[in-house]
Design an enzyme around this catalytic site. Structure first.
Site, PDB file in Angstrom:
ATOM      1  N   ASP A  64      72.230  52.399  38.941  1.00 23.07           N
ATOM      2  CA  ASP A  64      73.452  52.705  39.227  1.00 23.07           C
ATOM      3  C   ASP A  64      74.597  52.109  38.892  1.00 23.07           C
ATOM      4  O   ASP A  64      74.409  51.276  37.934  1.00 23.07           O
ATOM      5  CB  ASP A  64      73.322  52.851  41.039  1.00 23.07           C
TER       6      ASP A  64
ATOM      7  N   GLU B  92      69.392  56.512  50.437  1.00 23.47           N
ATOM      8  CA  GLU B  92      69.671  56.594  48.957  1.00 23.47           C
ATOM      9  C   GLU B  92      70.653  57.458  48.631  1.00 23.47           C
ATOM     10  O   GLU B  92      71.714  57.497  47.772  1.00 23.47           O
ATOM     11  CB  GLU B  92      68.372  56.471  47.934  1.00 23.47           C
TER      12      GLU B  92
ATOM     13  N   TRP C  89      68.420  50.947  56.975  1.00 25.59           N
ATOM     14  CA  TRP C  89      67.395  51.286  56.152  1.00 25.59           C
ATOM     15  C   TRP C  89      66.631  50.424  55.355  1.00 25.59           C
ATOM     16  O   TRP C  89      65.717  50.558  54.644  1.00 25.59           O
ATOM     17  CB  TRP C  89      68.265  52.432  54.994  1.00 25.59           C
TER      18      TRP C  89
ATOM     19  N   CYS D 116      73.189  34.724  32.237  1.00 25.29           N
ATOM     20  CA  CYS D 116      74.235  35.569  31.922  1.00 25.29           C
ATOM     21  C   CYS D 116      75.129  35.380  30.546  1.00 25.29           C
ATOM     22  O   CYS D 116      75.914  34.434  30.629  1.00 25.29           O
ATOM     23  CB  CYS D 116      75.136  35.621  33.168  1.00 25.29           C
TER      24      CYS D 116
ATOM     25  N   TYR E 147      68.096  58.207  38.939  1.00 21.73           N
ATOM     26  CA  TYR E 147      68.476  56.864  39.843  1.00 21.73           C
ATOM     27  C   TYR E 147      67.631  57.113  41.111  1.00 21.73           C
ATOM     28  O   TYR E 147      66.889  56.290  41.618  1.00 21.73           O
ATOM     29  CB  TYR E 147      70.017  56.869  40.139  1.00 21.73           C
TER      30      TYR E 147
HETATM   31 FE1  SF4 Z   1      77.534  38.896  37.110  1.00 23.67          FE
HETATM   32 FE2  SF4 Z   1      79.006  36.645  36.821  1.00 23.67          FE
HETATM   33 FE3  SF4 Z   1      76.125  36.785  37.764  1.00 23.67          FE
HETATM   34 FE4  SF4 Z   1      77.003  37.350  35.132  1.00 23.67          FE
HETATM   35  S1  SF4 Z   1      77.069  35.223  36.303  1.00 23.67           S
HETATM   36  S2  SF4 Z   1      75.491  38.448  36.517  1.00 23.67           S
HETATM   37  S3  SF4 Z   1      79.015  38.329  35.431  1.00 23.67           S
HETATM   38  S4  SF4 Z   1      78.247  37.489  38.665  1.00 23.67           S
END
Ligand code: SF4
Length: 370
Positions: free
Chosen positions: A151, A50, A37, A220, A133
């Protein structure tokens, strides 16, 4: 607290949004799986994929998707086939309302939208089976419109990026939408959504995320705090175990099957007659009671055949199958009951537990022939 997050988002938005998107897209272009897809821009095919992928793994979906496209290659074909054929193609994928909604929506799209999936958010979301979604996914992937999909995979990534130590419930989606709206690009939203989905499947996994391989590690907050493993907070799920008994009633090489009601669990699928065991009730006794209640007839003899188990998403069922003989021919409702050979049953949609019993009967017949 909220103010702090808004500041964080705005900081990312101002300084790093473009860089975030570039890194993610570069990673996606290098590491994405080649899936059927993803080789198309056909909105119909994207929509089908989906829906199939909801609560279902990619590896499970691939053969179903390919088979579906052989049988129902376009909207017109899908809208014209009987529901039973659609449910049969869906057999084993679970969550059967998805198949019924696809069928119903295809009819509406043919009559109200000239066979084209609408590109307007409200028109699309009003169709059967289109929640927030799916609507965002189809609009962004097929038409490149700027809608963020959320999701379970994407929710988890966004919560980790922001270091939100909360439960992953749908109620949090509104907040995520609100915070991430300033970051959304005007173009390539479909790619960004697919890249996030892929990142959630391959790298930012629920357990043991592979952070050192993550293209957006620098963004992150959960990783920086060493909290990626505990976000989101897992929800406790209750998992029901059901014991049921079924009667395999054979006459002249044909078996009696019945259709389930059109609403509720496993609606419109076919099954062998029977029902749930009551607490402490022996299986044989339950079978007699169920057959009496359902068809008003008595069983002469019941002989244990096999026991199968199947796990659905929210419950696990154990089917105790008995070969039965009846003391009289049942009076049957033509719309609900059929006498069918094992070969004839291949045209009918069954829940996976019943399909395992049919497989058992086929194997038994095969070994008797040898
Ligand atoms: Fe996910 Fe780790 Fe990437 Fe953060 S650093 S988005 S926890 S994989």
């Amino acid at each position: 607290m909220v103010y702090k997050y808004v500041c964080l988002i705005m900081k990312i938005a101002e300084q790093n949004a473009v860089e975030f998107q570039r890194k993610l897209e570069t990673w996606y272009s290098a590491f994405r799986r080649r899936l059927p897809w993803r080789e198309t821009k056909d909105p119909y095919k994207i929509w089908i994929s989906e829906i199939m992928l909801q609560q279902t793994t990619v590896q499970t979906v691939i053969p179903y998707y390919n088979d579906w496209m052989e049988q129902f290659p376009d909207m017109l074909t899908l809208s014209k086939v009987p529901l039973q054929k659609v449910l049969k193609a869906w057999q084993g994928l679970g969550y059967y309302p998805r198949a019924k909604n696809l069928h119903q929506a295809s009819k509406i799209i043919m009559t109200d939208f000239n066979g084209h999936i609408p590109q307007n958010y409200d028109d699309l979301k009003n169709l059967p089976g289109f929640g927030p979604y799916t609507t965002a996914a189809v609009l962004s992937i097929a038409f490149d419109l700027p809608y963020l999909t959320i999701d379970a995979n994407i929710r988890r990534i966004l919560m980790r990026l922001l270091k939100w130590p909360r439960k992953a419930s749908s109620s949090i989606d509104k907040k995520l939408h609100h915070f991430f709206s300033p970051l959304l690009p005007r173009r390539n939203m479909g790619i960004l959504n697919q890249a996030l989905m892929e990142l959630g499947s391959l790298v930012c996994r629920p357990k043991n995320p592979l952070c050192l391989l993550c293209p957006v590690l620098d963004f992150c907050e959960a990783y920086k705090a060493g909290e990626q493993e505990v976000i989101p907070i897992p929800e406790k799920r209750s998992y029901k175990k059901i014991q049921a008994v079924i009667g395999i009633i054979e006459k002249n090489g044909k078996f009696l099957i019945q259709k389930r009601p059109s609403t509720g669990l496993l609606a419109d699928l076919w099954e062998f007659p029977g029902g749930k065991l009551e607490k402490g009730e022996p299986a044989e006794q339950a079978l007699k009671r169920e057959i009496q209640e359902e068809m008003g007839i008595e069983i002469n003899e019941a002989r244990f055949l096999t026991k199968v188990q199947h796990s659905y998403t929210q419950f696990q069922v154990t089917l105790h199958a008995f070969s039965c003989s009846l003391n009289t021919d049942p009076v049957l409702d033509k719309n609900r009951h059929r006498w069918l050979s094992l070969k004839g049953m291949r045209q009918f949609p069954f829940p996976s537990g019943s399909a395992k019993v049919i497989k058992f009967l086929e194997n038994k017949r095969e070994s008797n022939r040898k």
